[in-house]
Design a protein around this motif. Structure first.
Motif, PDB file in Angstrom:
ATOM      1  N   LEU A 138      18.967 -29.359 -17.184  1.00  0.00           N
ATOM      2  CA  LEU A 138      19.859 -28.648 -18.092  1.00  0.00           C
ATOM      3  C   LEU A 138      19.871 -27.202 -17.648  1.00  0.00           C
ATOM      4  CD1 LEU A 138      21.562 -28.166 -20.659  1.00  0.00           C
ATOM      5  CD2 LEU A 138      19.405 -27.933 -21.926  1.00  0.00           C
ATOM      6  N   ALA A 140      21.250 -23.591 -18.447  1.00  0.00           N
ATOM      7  CA  ALA A 140      21.842 -22.820 -19.548  1.00  0.00           C
ATOM      8  C   ALA A 140      21.689 -21.339 -19.238  1.00  0.00           C
ATOM      9  CB  ALA A 140      21.148 -23.155 -20.861  1.00  0.00           C
ATOM     10  N   SER A 141      22.820 -20.673 -18.994  1.00  0.00           N
ATOM     11  CA  SER A 141      22.764 -19.259 -18.646  1.00  0.00           C
ATOM     12  C   SER A 141      23.993 -18.535 -19.172  1.00  0.00           C
ATOM     13  CB  SER A 141      22.672 -19.098 -17.124  1.00  0.00           C
ATOM     14  OG  SER A 141      23.894 -19.480 -16.503  1.00  0.00           O
ATOM     15  N   HIS A 144      26.874 -20.226 -17.111  1.00  0.00           N
ATOM     16  CA  HIS A 144      26.871 -21.668 -16.820  1.00  0.00           C
ATOM     17  C   HIS A 144      26.197 -22.464 -17.934  1.00  0.00           C
ATOM     18  CE1 HIS A 144      27.954 -20.661 -12.648  1.00  0.00           C
ATOM     19  NE2 HIS A 144      27.084 -19.687 -12.789  1.00  0.00           N
ATOM     20  N   THR A 145      26.763 -23.620 -18.214  1.00  0.00           N
ATOM     21  CA  THR A 145      26.095 -24.623 -19.043  1.00  0.00           C
ATOM     22  C   THR A 145      26.403 -25.966 -18.403  1.00  0.00           C
ATOM     23  OG1 THR A 145      26.482 -23.276 -21.017  1.00  0.00           O
ATOM     24  CG2 THR A 145      25.754 -25.536 -21.360  1.00  0.00           C
ATOM     25  N   ASN A 146      25.394 -26.555 -17.768  1.00  0.00           N
ATOM     26  CA  ASN A 146      25.590 -27.804 -17.036  1.00  0.00           C
ATOM     27  C   ASN A 146      24.446 -28.765 -17.288  1.00  0.00           C
ATOM     28  OD1 ASN A 146      26.402 -25.429 -14.810  1.00  0.00           O
ATOM     29  ND2 ASN A 146      27.963 -27.004 -15.080  1.00  0.00           N
ATOM     30  N   SER A 161      29.641 -30.261 -17.978  1.00  0.00           N
ATOM     31  CA  SER A 161      29.815 -28.810 -17.903  1.00  0.00           C
ATOM     32  C   SER A 161      30.492 -28.317 -19.167  1.00  0.00           C
ATOM     33  CB  SER A 161      30.674 -28.418 -16.691  1.00  0.00           C
ATOM     34  OG  SER A 161      30.113 -28.872 -15.490  1.00  0.00           O
ATOM     35  N   THR A 162      30.459 -27.008 -19.378  1.00  0.00           N
ATOM     36  CA  THR A 162      31.198 -26.448 -20.507  1.00  0.00           C
ATOM     37  C   THR A 162      32.686 -26.424 -20.165  1.00  0.00           C
ATOM     38  OG1 THR A 162      31.459 -24.548 -21.960  1.00  0.00           O
ATOM     39  CG2 THR A 162      30.879 -24.085 -19.680  1.00  0.00           C
ATOM     40  N   ALA A 166      30.418 -20.488 -21.588  1.00  0.00           N
ATOM     41  CA  ALA A 166      29.039 -20.889 -21.300  1.00  0.00           C
ATOM     42  C   ALA A 166      28.189 -20.523 -22.509  1.00  0.00           C
ATOM     43  CB  ALA A 166      28.526 -20.181 -20.054  1.00  0.00           C
ATOM     44  N   ILE A 167      27.016 -21.105 -22.613  1.00  0.00           N
ATOM     45  CA  ILE A 167      26.171 -20.882 -23.783  1.00  0.00           C
ATOM     46  C   ILE A 167      25.799 -19.406 -23.925  1.00  0.00           C
ATOM     47  CG2 ILE A 167      24.053 -21.482 -22.517  1.00  0.00           C
ATOM     48  CD1 ILE A 167      22.992 -22.712 -25.112  1.00  0.00           C
ATOM     49  N   PHE A 214      30.383 -29.760 -22.709  1.00  0.00           N
ATOM     50  CA  PHE A 214      30.139 -28.893 -23.862  1.00  0.00           C
ATOM     51  C   PHE A 214      31.400 -28.092 -24.194  1.00  0.00           C
ATOM     52  CE2 PHE A 214      26.146 -29.298 -21.509  1.00  0.00           C
ATOM     53  CZ  PHE A 214      25.274 -29.717 -22.499  1.00  0.00           C
ATOM     54  N   VAL A 254      23.231 -29.128 -27.581  1.00  0.00           N
ATOM     55  CA  VAL A 254      22.703 -29.000 -26.217  1.00  0.00           C
ATOM     56  C   VAL A 254      21.498 -29.911 -26.001  1.00  0.00           C
ATOM     57  CG1 VAL A 254      21.530 -27.430 -24.629  1.00  0.00           C
ATOM     58  CG2 VAL A 254      23.571 -26.669 -25.848  1.00  0.00           C
TER      59      VAL A 254
END
Length: 338
Positions: A138, A140-141, A144-146, A161-162, A166-167, A214, A254
């Motif tokens: 996972l 999360a940045s 990026h959210t992947n 992916s989002t 992104a988160i 997401f 998430v």
């Protein structure tokens, strides 16, 4: 080589950290120097790309010299140069890429370009010497959210992916609306501890059945609408409750998707990576759910969650060992495909 170990010096400049590290044999960190621009951008409420690039240019040589000094080596000892080639802010990336290429050319050192996300995943190899693919990750940045399946040190496929924010972007935007300042992630994480996560019900967006994608834009809008509605009615706005409720809505989605993906891939291991991986509520919730499902969870230390050179050096090392050497035609790519 020093002590028969392959020494990699790596550059990371994809956003607002100028980072250079020296690592031995891919996983032993000899130095990991990070010059952050967070204090600069607090006044702007976010990163200004042109200003970020200018500060990278001013800082990169000093940070490189400090990394070499702390590692107790010189450029003559370095066997490999690693650098983030994308994705990120193109002006910021160009400073790291140009510097890495100059050092590579001047000292005849092989160079390897690294995808920023592969770097975040590789941070876990440094933290956990026993960790090896395959596993589910996972990421999360801020950008990026992947959810990804990692089948080799250089082999990774995106499962989800989002579709919008992104988160980290969602956190920053909600923090701005709440007047918490920049960077939003740590601010919300801190104030949410004082709030009630059930005070406001925000819709959990899971998208289509079995989707690993997401979407956070609707949640961000829901927070804004809630605040505006409260202001119009003259109601008190409890920032801690709103922050806690927003964060709970994000983490519920998430964590459920990440754990379900890990179960589906059936590798028995889930790796957390990226700047948002330092969020205390996310770490706590994932750990609890992974314990329940008998899934091994790997979370890097806070310094390895943020953008840093060590993670890029680790990823570069494994690409180099597989014969994937770059060249001086390498360029920076704002939207580097995965």
């Amino acid at each position: 080589m020093k002590d028969n170990k392959l020494l990699t010096m790596a550059f990371e400049s994809s956003c607002d950290e100028t980072a250079v590290a020296v690592i031995a044999d891919g996983r032993e960190v000899l130095s990991n120097v990070i010059s952050s621009q967070i204090d600069i951008f607090k006044n702007y409420g976010g990163v200004v790309p042109e200003i970020a690039a200018r500060h990278h240019l001013e800082n990169v040589n000093h940070v490189m010299e400090q990394a070499l000094t702390e590692a107790g080596v010189t450029l003559e000892d370095i066997d490999l140069i690693g650098v983030t080639e994308g994705p990120g802010l193109v002006g910021a990336l160009l400073i790291g890429v140009a510097t890495a290429k100059a050092v590579s050319f001047a000292h005849d050192i092989p160079i390897v370009g690294v995808h920023h996300i592969m770097g975040h995943i590789a941070a876990n190899y440094i933290q956990f010497p026993e960790l090896a693919p395959p596993f589910t990750a996972l990421i999360a940045s801020g950008g990026h959210t992947n959810i990804a399946e990692v089948t080799g040190y250089t082999k990774c496929s995106i499962l989800g992916s989002t579709r919008d924010d992104a988160i980290g972007e969602a956190y920053d935007k909600v923090a701005r609306v709440l007047g918490l300042g920049y960077p939003g992630g740590p601010k919300i994480d801190k104030i949410a501890k004082e709030g009630n996560p059930e005070a406001v019900h925000f819709k959990r967006v899971f998208l289509e059945k079995d989707s690993m994608d997401f979407s956070f834009s609707g949640l961000k809008t829901a927070v804004l609408n809630h605040i505006n509605s409260a202001k119009q009615k003259g109601e008190e706005i409890n920032r801690a409750d709103i922050a806690a409720s927003f964060q709970q809505a994000v983490i519920d989605v998430v964590c459920q998707k990440a754990v379900e993906a890990a179960k589906k891939m059936n590798h028995g291991k889930l790796v957390l990576a990226g700047g948002v991986a330092s969020n205390t509520k996310l770490r706590e919730t994932l750990r609890k759910q992974c314990d329940q499902e008998k899934i091994e969870l790997y979370i890097p230390s806070a310094v390895l969650c943020t953008d840093n050179g060590a993670m890029i050096g680790c990823a570069a090392y494994y690409k180099y060992k597989e014969g994937k050497e770059g060249d001086l035609c390498m360029d920076a790519h704002a939207n580097l495909p995965f």
